[in-house]
Write a protein that holds these residues in place. Structure first.
Motif, mmCIF file in Angstrom:
data_model
loop_
_atom_site.group_PDB
_atom_site.id
_atom_site.type_symbol
_atom_site.label_atom_id
_atom_site.label_comp_id
_atom_site.label_asym_id
_atom_site.label_seq_id
_atom_site.Cartn_x
_atom_site.Cartn_y
_atom_site.Cartn_z
ATOM 1 N N THR A 56 -40.441 15.604 4.415
ATOM 2 C CA THR A 56 -40.818 15.617 5.680
ATOM 3 C C THR A 56 -42.244 16.342 6.457
ATOM 4 O O THR A 56 -42.405 15.929 7.854
ATOM 5 N N SER A 64 -34.879 25.691 1.013
ATOM 6 C CA SER A 64 -33.250 25.767 1.662
ATOM 7 C C SER A 64 -33.876 27.266 2.601
ATOM 8 O O SER A 64 -33.232 26.787 4.007
ATOM 9 N N THR A 186 -38.101 11.967 12.864
ATOM 10 C CA THR A 186 -38.288 12.941 11.350
ATOM 11 C C THR A 186 -37.508 14.226 11.909
ATOM 12 O O THR A 186 -36.145 15.016 10.994
ATOM 13 N N ASN A 188 -36.456 15.261 14.395
ATOM 14 C CA ASN A 188 -35.525 15.905 15.089
ATOM 15 C C ASN A 188 -34.389 15.323 14.496
ATOM 16 O O ASN A 188 -32.891 16.086 14.837
ATOM 17 N N GLY A 189 -33.960 14.485 13.839
ATOM 18 C CA GLY A 189 -33.191 14.650 12.684
ATOM 19 C C GLY A 189 -32.792 15.590 12.200
ATOM 20 O O GLY A 189 -31.530 16.136 12.146
ATOM 21 N N TYR A 190 -33.259 16.228 11.292
ATOM 22 C CA TYR A 190 -33.234 17.847 11.130
ATOM 23 C C TYR A 190 -32.983 18.375 11.980
ATOM 24 O O TYR A 190 -31.892 19.482 11.837
ATOM 25 N N SER A 192 -30.831 18.392 14.712
ATOM 26 C CA SER A 192 -30.084 17.957 14.803
ATOM 27 C C SER A 192 -28.539 18.194 13.460
ATOM 28 O O SER A 192 -27.185 18.497 13.635
ATOM 29 N N ALA A 193 -28.399 18.246 12.828
ATOM 30 C CA ALA A 193 -28.689 17.883 11.429
ATOM 31 C C ALA A 193 -28.245 19.868 11.012
ATOM 32 O O ALA A 193 -26.930 20.302 10.995
ATOM 33 N N ARG A 194 -28.916 20.567 11.144
ATOM 34 C CA ARG A 194 -29.337 21.575 10.631
ATOM 35 C C ARG A 194 -29.564 23.029 11.690
ATOM 36 O O ARG A 194 -29.262 24.467 11.582
ATOM 37 N N ARG A 196 -32.362 24.508 14.166
ATOM 38 C CA ARG A 196 -34.535 24.264 14.837
ATOM 39 C C ARG A 196 -34.826 25.014 13.981
ATOM 40 O O ARG A 196 -36.056 25.286 13.023
ATOM 41 N N ALA A 199 -34.762 23.296 10.744
ATOM 42 C CA ALA A 199 -35.552 22.571 10.403
ATOM 43 C C ALA A 199 -37.433 22.613 10.562
ATOM 44 O O ALA A 199 -37.376 21.892 9.354
ATOM 45 N N SER A 203 -38.633 20.188 7.462
ATOM 46 C CA SER A 203 -40.132 19.430 7.933
ATOM 47 C C SER A 203 -40.815 20.063 8.833
ATOM 48 O O SER A 203 -40.567 20.876 9.598
#
Length: 303
Positions: A56, A64, A186, A188-190, A192-194, A196, A199, A203
């Motif tokens: 990404t 992580s 891609t 924005n998906g990160y 939303s999940a994690r 900024r 993310a 990515s």
């Protein structure tokens, strides 16, 4: 040099033999301690912390947590403490290592093979689209825009994949071009999940990805093992590419333990085209990152 030579101190008697002997013994002890100091871990003995599920950034981020901004990394891959000198007193940077090559290219033009994109250097324009995208004649693990590269990179990839196959190594194109719109979705998906902050460790932000340039792509192994994970470094495709990619103009863009310079943890699958002369020169001189090679500042995080 003395500033008041009229007030020099009287000469001192030479040191005794016993004093000299004590100094020699102390020096030998320090040398022995330095020789026994253990070195840091190597890629063969340990793996970078954390993984990312897909390519990404320019590609997947095998981490992580955020890259450390409190330590710098050497071209040999060993992390080191920041220099004691402050920016105001630090010595000026040496000339670019690439300045001695026969040809020179732009570091900012997206159509240049020497373009440097990192967290401090976005694409301009941000929604840049290469004018010469083509699908290389190589084994594909993807379809659509992800199977495209710019024409120069595609031709070099075809030669490299053929050479790998001749050596008994099956290599696949796992992720090529990625448009601004795709990178936006891609990233924005990160977010939303994690969130900024997290993310940004997994990515690239839209307009900051090497994949958008057409000069970079990710490789996979013929067996599909360890795709976009730290263990990919031990797969035949990654081992062969690390040793031979420079012959075809490619470098491993995010090397082991140089995340404090590149902003991303080790990605053995992410290859970047810079031309055979520059890639071979980097390999020969042991320079791991484009930032160091072109004399640019490290980019561990977004400003």
């Amino acid at each position: 040099m003395c500033h008041d030579c009229s007030a020099e101190a009287p000469p001192q008697p030479p040191p005794s033999r016993r004093s000299v002997a004590r100094l020699l013994v102390a020096g030998a002890g320090l040398s022995a301690l330095a020789a026994c100091t253990p070195e840091g871990p190597s890629p063969a003995s340990s793996a970078p912390a954390g993984t990312a599920p897909a390519s990404t950034s320019g590609s997947a981020r095998a981490a992580s947590g955020p890259p450390s901004a409190s330590a710098s990394a050497s071209p040999t891959g060993a992390a080191s403490a920041p220099p004691a000198t402050s920016p105001a007193t630090a010595a000026p940077a040496p000339p670019s290592a690439a300045s001695r090559l026969s040809k020179q290219y732009s570091l900012t033009n997206p159509a240049s093979p020497w373009l440097v994109v990192n967290k401090h250097r976005p694409l301009k324009p941000a929604n840049y689209v290469p004018a010469d995208l083509v699908q290389p004649r190589v084994a594909l693990a993807v379809s659509g825009e992800a199977a495209l590269l710019n024409r120069t990179t595609a031709a070099a990839a075809e030669r490299m994949f053929a050479a790998a196959a001749a050596a008994g190594v099956t290599m696949t194109l796992a992720s090529g071009y990625r448009s601004y719109a795709t990178q936006t979705a891609t990233y924005n998906g990160y977010v939303s999940a994690r969130g900024r902050a997290a993310a940004d460790t997994a990515s690239a932000r839209p307009g900051y990805s090497e994949h958008q340039t057409g000069w970079a792509f990710d490789i996979g192994d013929g067996g599909g093992a360890c795709s976009f994970q730290p263990c990919f470094a031990e797969q035949p495709a990654a081992v062969w590419a690390k040793a031979n990619a420079h012959h075809f103009g490619f470098v491993v863009r995010y090397p082991w333990m140089l995340h404090s310079i590149t902003g991303y943890y080790y990605e053995s699958w992410h290859l970047r085209y810079i031309g055979t002369e520059a890639a071979t020169d980097m390999k020969k001189r042991g320079i791991g990152t484009l930032e160091e090679y072109f004399g640019l500042k490290a980019a561990p995080g977004y400003p």
